[in-house]
Write a protein that holds these residues in place. Sequence first.
Motif, mmCIF file in Angstrom:
data_model
loop_
_atom_site.group_PDB
_atom_site.id
_atom_site.type_symbol
_atom_site.label_atom_id
_atom_site.label_comp_id
_atom_site.label_asym_id
_atom_site.label_seq_id
_atom_site.Cartn_x
_atom_site.Cartn_y
_atom_site.Cartn_z
ATOM 1 N N ALA A 42 -3.606 9.524 7.043
ATOM 2 C CA ALA A 42 -2.915 10.631 8.676
ATOM 3 C C ALA A 42 -3.672 11.730 8.231
ATOM 4 N N ALA A 43 -3.952 11.978 10.191
ATOM 5 C CA ALA A 43 -3.742 13.509 10.403
ATOM 6 C C ALA A 43 -3.266 13.594 11.659
ATOM 7 N N GLY A 44 -3.449 15.063 11.824
ATOM 8 C CA GLY A 44 -2.040 16.059 12.319
ATOM 9 C C GLY A 44 -2.356 17.361 13.583
ATOM 10 N N THR A 45 -2.117 17.405 14.579
ATOM 11 C CA THR A 45 -1.953 18.923 14.983
ATOM 12 C C THR A 45 -0.996 18.783 15.721
ATOM 13 N N PHE A 46 -0.490 20.296 15.588
ATOM 14 C CA PHE A 46 0.724 20.453 15.878
ATOM 15 C C PHE A 46 0.953 21.427 17.025
ATOM 16 N N THR A 47 2.172 22.057 17.616
ATOM 17 C CA THR A 47 2.564 23.100 17.847
ATOM 18 C C THR A 47 1.653 24.712 17.452
ATOM 19 N N THR A 48 1.469 25.254 18.485
ATOM 20 C CA THR A 48 1.355 26.935 17.701
ATOM 21 C C THR A 48 2.392 27.874 18.607
ATOM 22 N N ASN A 49 3.042 27.128 18.554
ATOM 23 C CA ASN A 49 4.507 27.973 19.008
ATOM 24 C C ASN A 49 4.340 28.274 17.478
ATOM 25 N N VAL A 50 5.084 30.074 17.285
ATOM 26 C CA VAL A 50 5.857 30.326 16.032
ATOM 27 C C VAL A 50 7.549 29.635 16.463
ATOM 28 N N VAL A 51 8.021 29.480 16.812
ATOM 29 C CA VAL A 51 9.276 28.712 16.956
ATOM 30 C C VAL A 51 8.999 27.143 16.749
ATOM 31 N N LYS A 52 8.787 25.950 15.220
ATOM 32 C CA LYS A 52 8.396 25.464 15.424
ATOM 33 C C LYS A 52 9.651 23.609 15.252
ATOM 34 N N ALA A 53 9.973 23.464 15.513
ATOM 35 C CA ALA A 53 10.845 21.985 15.334
ATOM 36 C C ALA A 53 11.306 21.599 14.772
ATOM 37 N N ALA A 54 11.836 21.207 13.324
ATOM 38 C CA ALA A 54 11.852 20.959 12.545
ATOM 39 C C ALA A 54 11.049 19.330 11.919
ATOM 40 N N PRO A 55 11.314 18.144 13.197
ATOM 41 C CA PRO A 55 9.816 17.758 12.791
ATOM 42 C C PRO A 55 8.414 17.733 12.434
ATOM 43 N N VAL A 56 8.218 18.696 13.422
ATOM 44 C CA VAL A 56 7.329 19.257 13.071
ATOM 45 C C VAL A 56 6.381 20.150 11.637
ATOM 46 N N ARG A 57 7.436 20.338 11.074
ATOM 47 C CA ARG A 57 7.622 20.957 9.900
ATOM 48 C C ARG A 57 6.878 19.853 8.748
ATOM 49 N N TRP A 58 8.074 18.828 9.400
ATOM 50 C CA TRP A 58 7.834 17.867 8.545
ATOM 51 C C TRP A 58 6.824 17.057 8.879
ATOM 52 N N ASP A 59 6.438 16.852 9.730
ATOM 53 C CA ASP A 59 5.541 16.033 9.164
ATOM 54 C C ASP A 59 3.951 17.505 9.061
ATOM 55 N N LEU A 235 -2.900 10.611 13.852
ATOM 56 C CA LEU A 235 -3.658 9.851 14.146
ATOM 57 C C LEU A 235 -3.094 8.811 12.549
ATOM 58 N N LEU A 236 -3.335 7.817 12.867
ATOM 59 C CA LEU A 236 -2.921 6.921 11.584
ATOM 60 C C LEU A 236 -4.184 5.839 11.950
ATOM 61 N N ALA A 237 -5.095 5.516 10.452
ATOM 62 C CA ALA A 237 -5.855 4.972 10.096
ATOM 63 C C ALA A 237 -5.738 4.089 9.049
ATOM 64 N N ASN A 238 -5.491 2.750 8.789
ATOM 65 C CA ASN A 238 -4.828 1.361 8.145
ATOM 66 C C ASN A 238 -6.432 0.631 7.030
ATOM 67 N N GLY A 239 -7.506 0.665 8.155
ATOM 68 C CA GLY A 239 -8.920 0.085 7.230
ATOM 69 C C GLY A 239 -9.160 -0.857 7.732
ATOM 70 N N GLN A 240 -8.254 -1.880 8.871
ATOM 71 C CA GLN A 240 -7.921 -3.100 8.330
ATOM 72 C C GLN A 240 -9.482 -3.709 9.297
ATOM 73 N N ALA A 241 -9.579 -2.753 9.781
ATOM 74 C CA ALA A 241 -10.553 -3.946 10.387
ATOM 75 C C ALA A 241 -12.147 -4.284 9.370
ATOM 76 N N GLY A 242 -12.247 -3.506 8.857
ATOM 77 C CA GLY A 242 -13.061 -4.113 7.546
ATOM 78 C C GLY A 242 -14.134 -3.752 7.297
ATOM 79 N N ASN A 243 -15.041 -2.353 8.154
ATOM 80 C CA ASN A 243 -15.917 -1.376 8.390
ATOM 81 C C ASN A 243 -16.246 -0.733 7.250
#
Length: 407
Positions: A42-59, A235-243
């Motif tokens: 998993a990869a992620g990008t998140f808000t730069t707002n100092v006030v971050k929602a709980a889901p942002v901090r969890w993720d 962004l989630l990548a599960n490798g199922q393509a078999g490349n």
Amino acid sequence: MKIIDGGVTAAKGFKAASTAAEIKYKGRTDMAMVFSEVPCVAAGTFTTNVVKAAPVRWDQDIVYNHPGARAVICNSGIANACTGEEGFGYCRETAKAASESLGIPEDSVLVASTGVIGMQLPIDRIANGVKAMAPKLEGSREAGLEAAKAIMTTDTEKKEAAVEIEIGGKTVTVGGMCKGSGMIHPNMCTMLGFITSDVDISKELLQEALSEDIKDTYNMVSVDGDTSTNDTVLLLANGQAGNPKITEKNADYEEFKKALNYVNTTLAKKIAGDGEGATALFEVKVIGAATKAEAVTLSKSVVTSSLTKAAIYGHDANWGRILCALGYSGVQFDPEKVDLYFESKAGKIKIIENGVSTGYSEEEATKILSEEAVTAIADMKMGDASATAWGCDLTYDYIKINADYRS
């Protein structure tokens, strides 16, 4: 690269579901689940707002400190922002409900919320929604479509994109969905975006690909100048393509980046075009800039100008507002060298040359500016750098929507 009809369920091994949990409104589908049959990096990008929602901090904790992920749970209606430790605890309870329903670890569950700031989630309804979605998970096109609809708030339409590429003789798919219509002025991404792929790639390169790509996609979008407390792209990548697994920046990596860029660019433009109350997508291309950084600054200055956005709504070729916005951007340039064009499917017209009017036809300009997608092209004649930003017009309805948003 092949553009296909699809969203978060387009890639192999991904399923989705949605439900009406009645988080804020009765009878409205307001929860979505995305699930991978196997563990993902998993990869992620998140808000730069100092006030971050709980889901942002969890993720952020899951993405940065844990090896992978299996599921994303998203609700609309309530943002779970500015809700203290109680709100953060609800993220944990949501993950627990998913863990029990799906038989996966709690720390492999990502969560996201969008809606009103300051209200606590009705966690019993959230948990029941998770339990209701788990047995409904499907990899069908319809399941992905319904999930995209479930995450909408003031959006007027669902937002999806998907493509196929070939890596090492294997078909690799990248698909995604997002939501965003108001409070859009990202410094990382957009409101909420979920991208899935069956590519086999290292976690490090997946994160680098996403972090680089948002600079030219979601970070170039502005609807109203407000950066949300909940901005998240996962962004989630599960490798199922078999490349052959991508572990270095080779040709396979570049091919994957092209696919990711197409999906993100498509979704970013859909967000801009669906801005609250908007009637037109407003695209600003700056060419001939001295550096890429200056091109970015110049294009964003124009696309965020309230006066320019209002002129686009009025189909008014008020080019002085654009030149003015370029001038206060902070970038040094010679205004007597700037050329400006307006373009849409109705045609293209040169408005100013070397900083002065060309004596263009107002009637023709109005016709061009009356389309659903309008582009302003500014040639700075300073170098070879360019950048494109996306926004929308500013209408009466934007005020109406946001004046009574909580009710």
